[in-house]
Scaffold this motif. Structure first.
Motif, short mmCIF file in Angstrom:
data_model
loop_
_atom_site.label_atom_id
_atom_site.label_comp_id
_atom_site.label_asym_id
_atom_site.label_seq_id
_atom_site.Cartn_x
_atom_site.Cartn_y
_atom_site.Cartn_z
N ILE A 1144 1.42 17.49 3.18
CA ILE A 1144 0.91 16.25 3.57
C ILE A 1144 1.85 15.09 3.31
N PHE A 1145 2.31 15.37 2.01
CA PHE A 1145 3.14 14.43 1.60
C PHE A 1145 4.58 14.14 2.25
N ALA A 1146 4.97 15.60 2.45
CA ALA A 1146 6.46 15.54 3.23
C ALA A 1146 6.39 15.11 4.54
N VAL A 1147 5.17 15.29 5.33
CA VAL A 1147 5.11 14.69 6.55
C VAL A 1147 5.01 13.19 6.71
N PHE A 1148 4.45 12.76 5.57
CA PHE A 1148 4.09 11.22 5.61
C PHE A 1148 5.56 10.72 5.21
N PHE A 1149 6.18 11.06 3.97
CA PHE A 1149 7.52 10.63 3.59
C PHE A 1149 8.89 10.63 4.58
N ILE A 1150 8.48 11.67 5.30
CA ILE A 1150 9.71 11.90 6.13
C ILE A 1150 9.63 10.49 7.29
N SER A 1151 8.90 9.93 7.36
CA SER A 1151 8.59 8.72 8.21
C SER A 1151 9.78 7.70 7.88
N SER A 1178 7.77 -2.82 -2.80
CA SER A 1178 7.07 -3.66 -2.08
C SER A 1178 5.75 -3.07 -1.59
N LEU A 1179 5.43 -1.80 -1.89
CA LEU A 1179 4.19 -0.90 -1.49
C LEU A 1179 4.15 -0.52 -0.14
N SER A 1180 5.42 -0.39 0.64
CA SER A 1180 5.21 -0.39 2.01
C SER A 1180 4.56 0.88 2.06
N PRO A 1181 4.63 2.20 1.31
CA PRO A 1181 3.85 3.32 1.60
C PRO A 1181 2.20 3.15 1.73
N PHE A 1182 1.67 2.10 1.06
CA PHE A 1182 0.38 1.84 1.44
C PHE A 1182 0.24 1.21 2.60
N PHE A 1183 1.27 0.59 3.11
CA PHE A 1183 0.75 0.01 4.34
C PHE A 1183 1.33 0.95 5.52
N GLU A 1184 2.16 1.79 5.35
CA GLU A 1184 2.24 2.97 6.24
C GLU A 1184 1.30 3.72 6.42
N ILE A 1185 0.44 3.98 5.33
CA ILE A 1185 -0.73 4.83 5.37
C ILE A 1185 -1.86 4.18 6.26
N VAL A 1261 -6.23 6.68 -0.59
CA VAL A 1261 -7.63 6.31 -0.52
C VAL A 1261 -7.49 4.50 -1.00
N ILE A 1262 -6.75 4.69 -2.02
CA ILE A 1262 -6.41 2.95 -2.41
C ILE A 1262 -5.84 2.21 -1.05
N ALA A 1263 -4.94 2.83 -0.57
CA ALA A 1263 -4.30 2.28 0.41
C ALA A 1263 -5.32 1.90 1.67
N LEU A 1264 -6.27 3.07 1.78
CA LEU A 1264 -7.15 2.63 3.03
C LEU A 1264 -8.30 1.72 2.53
N SER A 1267 -5.61 -1.92 1.18
CA SER A 1267 -4.25 -2.70 1.93
C SER A 1267 -4.45 -3.99 2.49
N PRO A 1268 -5.64 -4.35 3.15
CA PRO A 1268 -5.73 -5.53 3.87
C PRO A 1268 -5.77 -6.69 2.67
N PHE A 1269 -6.26 -6.15 1.66
CA PHE A 1269 -5.99 -7.45 0.46
C PHE A 1269 -4.60 -7.53 -0.35
#
Length: 1619
Positions: A1144-1151, A1178-1185, A1261-1264, A1267-1269
């Motif tokens: 799952i991490f590989a599928v996400f990080f490949i983006s 800048s925590l863009s992985p949180f935003f991508e999730i 789960v933290i990103a979900l 992230s808005p905040f």
């Protein structure tokens, strides 16, 4: 239309003879091989009627053509009629051609929304032409065609989606797409002769029974209401994917079966190891069942096809034959298994049978995977009339060149070779041990008083089933991973081939740039040989440099180093051109001269221009021979020019910086240049207004105090100075003025090219006014700019002033708008007449301040029947001029150097070469006309903080890297901007977009699919790019994502996806799927994998609680004894779970890979690495999730509830801090709740079976949840944070005594409305009170799965997991020998008792409100209602916490088991709430009077009518649900606030957070707001009070969680409860 036709003829005749120009235009509109009218003429088989001169030959032919001999004769006859048509068109007189073109254009121009139905227009044209050839009348009144032909058709289409109201206006009907006969349904009625034959007049006569010359006049008497029917049912269902993407499911599910079944021998082989080795036939036979699965999937798709596509007798016959064949294939694939598995498991005969079965299975799977569904078991001759219409309009896909087809096949071969190998070794083999362990696991000593031992027996099977589903989801995800990898590799390789990478060997892009300008930009072959190239290309270069200086990108020092300059020659005294050193020194690293600011816009533009000149591009035609083209931009409410107030004042109280200050921080160098330029202008103006020594003294005084210039750009408030600042800000934001200024550069570029290529125009005795007039005339002849400004007639004063300024600056700019004229008919009823109006800067201004229209075209009614944009484009489309259209949005930009390439771009359409060959000559094989040419986009909003850069990066990779390879292998479509369109091709095939409301939300892509299905080629070019703005804030980006996601949900329902998915060859189908719907389905699978992981983790952790885990020895054989005794071998399953996390991490990080490689190839390693690092820091992985979840949620909600509507995303700078309550209410349903549920499961799993791999899921789960905040500006400013907490408490409590725009109850009701719907009209309401945009009630059959079935199964799963942990020690907490009650009773009690208590309290409070409400209404109605509601909600929170603590106590203060129990309880309650909402609640009232009536006791006077009798009972049910929801939201919001509160104490966190969001240096950070003394004191009091309150809540919550686990075990008392 006369102007339209003459402009078209002038454009074409500028490069060929007038006769040939007319011939080619007529061929493209009417008679040529690629003309849509000709294609329709033969598809509808009208050639048979015309040749035989009989009425219904075509229909009779269709009904009687059943045998092969008839088909052969038809094919021969078709060839004869096509040849006859060709000869007729070639011999036609020019007057007849002009006549037909004029007739077509007149019919098309006045057709309004019927232009979306191209074959309807073809039909009308055919009838009109027949009538014209045999006309007897001398003319008809103006408007007859509109009133008698178009208006009835318009009324039919309008009435499908709208119903009339009492005030003469229309409101939307409550119909989903399957019940609406839309444009495509109407249009397809005219594809088939048998359908045309059914058209009847009001007197029941058939239209075809009339003489051809009489049919046109009979159109006014048509019974359209009974003439049309649905031709494709866009039912809101997931089953569309079963038929559209059948081959995707076959490829994956069948291959997954092969892999898993081959490694799952323990499930079906003998338990005796020796005997199992002899059962090879069984293994082969079980594996071979994959063919049966493939057949079942095809059968499912065929069944769904029958549901969605209304079948004719012929279609039903084909489908029946297909089912019969499929049933036979199914028997062939399954029959041998009965023999091999049940009768003969070991013999050689069985082995031979199973091997043959496996061979048949593989052949079956390959056949169904490769062959499109439409071609299954069907044989059609190429020229068969039966399928001519569908082949012409839905499957006429343009063929690929041989090399492009090899690239396509090679790409997908690489993808699936890697995918199949990796999936087998990484997923399938790794699943072998867990499958063996779980299938053989037998759990002992496990019993529940109610369920008994069944649960313990089935627990491993449940878990194994979930693990298999998890593996299947990962199997799908792997394919997309490899697609991204190989798509990127192929695209990068192609960039090297095209020479657009900085890593290519020919790096000397600058030293050769002048010669390349001459060779590729200028039409060198048309210029006299006696003119030196240097003299010519120097003018182009200087114009480019000066344009950037005028845009304040370069300083005077820079341009002196960049310009070609005339210098005297020391030898002969003549002037010569001195080249700038720029071209040579750019290749010399040692040369340090600065020609432009580093990493600036000027550097980017110069580098791209130089780099683009190295790519292959067509030769340009001279300006006077180039085709005319139009740029069209739709505009609704986008900002035109910023007002002074908007740029120098904060947006609101939460904004810390003005727009102008922020732009100055983003563009400091450009601001300095602007200020210097302004000061020079002021000095010149001052000096020109006075003279002598006094002038000099004034200039010196001005230079003393320059502070106002650097602050706001002006010192005088005169409009000419303030306007300069407004324009400077507007040109650096996403405004319409920026778009207009950028694309009007085409005019400047054409003037420049015309002057440079015709040096004889400039002589020593030149009249500069005449020269400018000639240049202006040529530019206007070749270029038009049209703004479809829908709302212009209703603009306010400021907007009208902005438009007036734009028209004065660019008088040739044309604006098309919609005008509504209100009147009354003879009966006194209101009547609204609509007009399409065109004005430009040359239109005279009347005494009323309005401009006199150039054209004013009456319409059949309001043309805005869809979502707006497509209707707006269609209304303005009649004003385009020329052969080509460029569509751009109102947030784009263009540059002079890019506009210089326009002739090369237009040459990509491959029809500009002059040829004397007739278009009717038999040329044999044709690759099809080029319909669309796409171009790159530069996202000018990049580097404006992390969110803007992430959005820019996604757009950049999609618009360049992805489109580059998609166009090559035939997968590119039309995405709106900045594509160039073949105007004749597109306007004769339905226009530039589609417009059925809701369904065509992403309107542009449908035009691309339409062109693709009808034979139009779509190309992509690399050497040209436009600027494009993108969303910059968290909310606006997510709005855009939601819009795209909901639009994709609508696309899933569309007929275009059905046609493409069931008819494209496999490699092109895969390209289409993974580039369009596959991306969104992959997002769903990503989030599904997260949920599946959580459920699997929940089950495995539940099993790990009571079971003893064995010691793991990786070298031990499977039959080795386990230690210690009685243990269970779960470690291999834990290892498999870690492998799942990695997948799952590989599928996400490949983006991140495409953007990195795109930057690497075009900007170098350092730029690519720095950009990637900035994103990660800048925590863009949180935003991508979070974006992935939003995509998934949007499409799922749309397919469930519908209601897709255009969402205005907002394109401003995101510097405003948004309230916590607003962010929470916006994202709670889509993401925060999901994150909260997943957090509980992950916490339980981590407490039981922790592994470092779970860190990724903690990030998820933290990103979900956060992230808005995390991406909210100034979120961690302590003072603002505490004040925000006060706003949260107010949001939770208000809205119960009186209506409030922002409240928790409003959010709760809005969330409920999408299920229950909204009442269309309240009793006794006036028409103005009707809800014009209501939410329809969701269909039960559609929402059953998502709203009832899924919550039910989740609840069952969570309860099963909890019951399993309690099934091992049933004497816990009770007297010795006494069996404890079942955990099922405990879960039921904790889940249901709070609801019962809440209901009791509500009944009591209802009585209080009824008794005290009347008295309270005399003095304090609002406060009384709010007080009662506050008391109820306070009780709900206490009740919630109390039952949690009770459960904590019952579990003996064991935190992990308490968490597991609460997961089960919450899932049960969620299912109950969903069930109540779907099954018991009627529609909501639009107003919230019912809610206020409940709390205040005042039910009268709220417009409820007779509903006042039943509404209290409905509201009681709502309040029971709301009480629990409020308690959950109260606790959840406080946990989030406490988490953020702790972050606020990190030193300097606000500055670092701002640095992360805005990417501004610390020295340029946004300042703290300045408050008055009173404001500071008030804020201080608020912070102290509410900060103390939040701290108390934090201590309370942590105390209730932690204290019991510490001191609970020391407490001696026992409480024997029946649960």
């Amino acid at each position: 239309m006369y102007d339209h036709l003459m402009t078209m003829l002038d454009s074409r005749a500028s490069r060929m003879s007038p006769k040939l120009a007319l011939l080619t235009i007529h061929a493209e509109y009417i008679g040529g091989p690629d003309a849509n009218y000709r294609k329709w003429y033969f598809a509808a088989q009208l050639d048979l009627n015309d040749v035989t001169d009989e009425k219904n030959v075509a229909t009779d032919t269709v009904e009687t053509s059943k045998d092969s001999k008839s088909n052969i004769s038809q094919a021969h006859r078709l060839k004869e009629t096509k040849e006859a048509w060709r000869i007729k068109m070639e011999r036609m007189k020019d007057e007849e051609r002009i006549q037909q073109l004029a007739l077509w254009l007149l019919l098309w121009a006045e057709a309004s929304v019927i232009r979306f139905c191209p074959e309807v227009l073809c039909f009308i044209f055919k009838l009109a032409e027949d009538h014209w050839e045999n006309r007897t009348d001398k003319g008809v009144p103006a408007g007859t065609y509109l009133d008698t032909v178009i208006t009835p058709l318009y009324n039919f289409i309008r009435d499908q989606s709208y119903r009339p109201m009492e005030d003469g206006r229309y409101t939307e009907r409550e119909r989903d797409h399957a019940c609406v006969i839309g444009y495509d349904d109407v249009n397809q009625q005219f594809w088939y002769p048998e359908k045309i034959a059914l058209l009847r007049l009001n007197d029941k006569r058939k239209l075809v029974d009339l003489h051809p010359s009489e049919r046109y006049q009979a159109l006014g008497d048509m019974d359209w209401n009974h003439s049309f029917q649905k031709t494709f049912k866009e039912k809101r269902s997931w089953m569309h994917m079963a038929v559209n993407f059948t081959r995707i499911w076959i490829i994956h599910i069948v291959t997954f079966w092969y892999y898993i079944s081959a490694n799952a021998g323990d499930l079906y082989l003998s338990t005796d190891k020796d005997e199992a080795k002899t059962e090879t036939p069984v293994k082969l036979s079980v594996v071979a069942l994959g063919g049966a699965i493939a057949t079942l999937l095809v059968m499912l798709g065929s069944l769904v096809e029958y549901m969605y596509v209304p079948m004719s007798w012929y279609g039903a016959r084909i489908l029946s034959r297909r089912f019969a064949m499929l049933f036979g294939i199914l028997v062939l694939n399954t029959g041998p298994s009965f023999y091999c598995v049940f009768f003969d498991r070991t013999s050689r005969i069985s082995l031979a049978v199973s091997a043959a079965q496996l061979f048949i299975s593989v052949i079956t799977s390959l056949y169904f995977s490769i062959m499109p569904q439409s071609q299954l078991f069907v044989r059609h001759k190429k020229d068969s009339r039966r399928m001519l219409a569908s082949q012409t309009f839905t499957a006429n896909f343009p063929p690929l060149k041989r090399m492009d087809r090899l690239i396509s096949v090679g790409l997908w071969s690489c993808v699936f070779i890697c995918k199949l190998l990796e999936s087998y070794f990484f997923l399938a083999l790794s699943f072998k041990d867990p499958l063996r362990i779980m299938s053989s696991m037998q759990i002992q000593d496990c019993r529940d008083p109610i369920i008994g031992t069944e649960l313990c027996v089935l627990m491993p099977s449940f878990t194994l089933g979930l693990m298999l589903l998890m593996a299947l989801v990962l199997f799908f995800l792997d394919t997309y991973l490899w697609y991204v990898v190989w798509n990127t590799v192929f695209s990068v390789a192609r960039s090297f081939y095209l020479g657009i990478s900085i890593w290519t060997p020919w790096r000397n892009i600058f030293s050769r740039l002048p010669k390349r300008i001459y060779a590729k930009i200028l039409a060198g072959s048309e210029i006299g040989a006696h003119y030196k190239p240097k003299f010519l290309y120097s003018q182009v270069w200087n114009a480019f440099v000066i344009s950037m200086y005028r845009e304040h990108l370069l300083s005077p020092d820079h341009i002196t180093k960049l310009l070609y300059q005339r210098v005297p020659n020391a030898e002969n005294g003549k002037f010569t051109l001195k080249s700038p050193t720029f071209f040579e020194t750019q290749e010399d690293i040692a040369f340090k001269t600065e020609y432009y600011p580093q990493e600036s816009e000027a550097e980017r533009r110069m580098q791209f221009f130089a780099q683009s000149m190295t790519t292959p591009m067509p030769d340009p035609l001279p300006v006077q021979k180039m085709p005319t083209f139009t740029v069209m931009t739709p505009h609704y409410g986008e900002k035109i020019i910023f007002s002074l107030r908007e740029i120098i004042r904060e947006e609101d109280k939460n904004t810390r910086i003005t727009l102008l200050e922020y732009l100055k921080k983003l563009h400091p160098f450009e601001w300095d240049n602007f200020v210097k330029d302004t000061k020079v202008l002021v000095d010149e103006t001052s000096l020109s207004n006075s003279g002598g020594e006094e002038d000099t003294a004034m200039a010196e005084d001005i230079s003393i105090d320059d502070l106002p210039f650097y602050c706001v750009g002006f010192k005088s408030s005169a409009p000419e100075y303030t306007l300069r600042t407004r324009i400077w800000a507007s040109l650096r934001s996403q405004t319409l003025y920026r778009t207009i200024t950028g694309f009007m550069n085409y005019q400047s570029a054409l003037k420049l090219l015309y002057r440079v290529e015709n040096p004889e125009l400039v002589t020593d005795s030149i009249n500069f006014e005449k020269l400018e007039s000639d240049l202006e005339q040529m530019a206007n002849r070749k270029f038009r700019f049209l703004i479809a400004m829908q709302r212009y007639a209703s603009f306010d004063k400021e907007e009208l002033e902005n438009v007036d300024y734009v028209l004065k600056a660019y008088p040739n700019l044309q604006i098309a708008y919609l005008e509504e004229e209100k009147s009354q008919d003879e009966d006194g009823k209101k009547k609204n007449t609509f007009y399409s109006v065109l004005i430009d800067g040359h239109s005279t201004v009347g005494s009323d301040g309005k401009r006199t229209p150039k054209y004013r075209v009456r319409l059949p009614g309001n043309p805005i029947l869809g979502d707006g944009k497509s209707d707006n484009q269609n209304t303005a489309l009649i004003y385009y001029r020329g052969e080509y259209l460029q569509l751009v949005d109102a947030n784009q930009d263009n540059y002079l150097e890019e506009c210089l390439k326009i002739r090369n771009v237009l040459s990509e359409f491959e029809n500009l070469s002059v040829s004397n060959e007739s278009p009717y000559a038999d040329v044999g094989f044709s690759t099809g006309p080029v319909a669309i040419v796409g171009a790159r986009e530069y996202i000018f909003s990049e580097n404006i903080g992390v969110l803007g850069d992430v959005a820019a990066g996604k757009e950049q990779t999609f618009g360049t890297l992805t489109q580059r390879i998609m166009a090559t292998i035939g997968g590119k479509l039309h995405y709106g901007h900045p594509d160039f369109l073949n105007a004749i091709f597109m306007t004769t095939r339905g226009g530039v977009s589609k417009a059925q409301k809701g369904l065509h939300l992403n309107e542009d892509i449908y035009a691309g699919m339409n062109a693709f299905e009808r034979g139009g080629r779509i190309k992509h070019i690399e050497y040209y790019q436009c600027g494009k703005g993108r969303d910059l804030g968290f909310g606006s980006i997510l709005n855009f994502v939601t819009k795209i996601g909901t639009g994709m949900g609508e696309q899933m329902l569309s007929r275009e996806y059905y046609y493409i998915g069931t008819q494209l060859p496999l490699d092109r189908f895969l390209t289409f799927y993974y580039a369009h719907p596959g991306f969104h389905i992959n997002n769903i699978f990503i989030m599904l994998s997260v949920h599946m992981f959580m459920i699997v983790l929940l089950f495995l952790a539940s099993m790990s609680v009571p079971l003893l885990v064995c010691e793991f020895d990786k070298d031990a054989p499977p039959e080795a004894p386990r230690t210690p005794d009685g243990c269970y071998d779960l470690v291999p399953i834990y290892n498999w779970l870690k492998r799942v996390v990695i997948s799952i991490f590989a599928v996400f990080f490949i983006s991140f890979l495409p953007l990195f490689l795109q930057e690497l190839t075009e900007r170098g390693f350092m730029r690519a690495t720095s950009r990637l690092c900035k994103h990660i820091i800048s925590l863009s992985p949180f935003f991508e999730i979070f974006v992935t979840q939003t995509y998934a949620s949007a499409i799922l909600n749309n397919l469930t509830f519908g209601g897709a509507r255009y969402i205005g995303t907002g394109r401003g700078f995101a510097t405003t801090r948004l309230p916590f309550s607003l962010l929470y209410s916006r994202f709670a349903d889509s993401s925060i709740y999901v994150g909260a549920r997943s957090t509980l499961i992950l916490l339980f799993g981590s407490l039981i079976i922790w592994a470092p791999h779970y860190i990724y899921f903690w990030i998820t789960v933290i990103a979900l949840m956060m992230s808005p905040f995390l991406f909210n500006p100034h979120q961690f400013s302590m003072g603002d944070f505490i004040i925000d907490y006060r706003e949260l408490l107010r949001w939770l409590s208000r809205g119960n005594g009186k209506t409030h725009a922002s409240s928790w109850i409003g959010y709760c009701r809005f969330s409920r409305m999408r299920t229950t719907g909204v009442k269309i009209r309240q009793l006794g309401d006036a028409p103005k009170a009707w809800n014009k945009q209501h939410q329809s009630r969701a269909r039960f059959g559609v929402i059953f799965f998502s709203e009832i079935a899924v919550p039910f199964f989740l609840a069952v799963g969570c309860v099963v997991a909890y019951l399993f942990t309690r099934s091992f020690d049933m004497s816990e907490g009770h007297n010795a020998g006494q069996e404890a009650p079942s955990g099922l009773i405990r879960i039921a009690a904790i889940a249901v008792l709070p609801l019962i208590l809440n209901a009791g309290v509500l009944v009591a409070l209802f009585c209080v409100s009824l008794l005290g409400g009347i008295l309270a209404s005399l003095c304090c109605s609002v406060k009384f209602g709010a007080t009662v509601a506050g008391a109820a909600h306070a009780w709900a929170v206490i009740n919630f916490i109390g039952f949690f603590e009770l459960f904590y106590f019952l579990e003996k203060w064991n935190l992990s088991r308490t968490i597991l129990g609460m997961i089960a309880v919450s899932s049960v309650q969620r299912f109950i709430f969903k069930l109540i909402t779907v099954c018991l609640l009627t529609r909501e009232f639009q107003q919230d009077g019912s809610n206020q009536g409940w709390w205040t006791g005042r039910w009268y006077g709220r417009g409820l009518g007779w509903y006042v009798i039943t509404q209290p009972l409905r509201e009681f049910v709502c309040k029971v649900v709301e009480m629990s929801l409020f308690a959950a939201d109260f606790v959840l919001t406080h946990f989030i606030m406490i988490f953020l509160f702790l972050i606020c104490f990190v030193p300097g966190i606000n500055k670092w957070h701002s640095l992360m969001l805005f990417w501004l240096k610390p020295s340029m950070q946004i300042r703290e707001p300045i408050y008055s003394t009173a404001q500071r004191q008030k804020r201080r009091r608020i912070c102290i009070l509410y900060g103390f309150l939040l701290t108390c809540f934090a201590l309370l919550f942590f105390g209730l969680l932690i204290a019991p686990s510490i001191i609970g075990s020391r407490l001696e008392f026992k409480l024997d409860l029946p649960i």
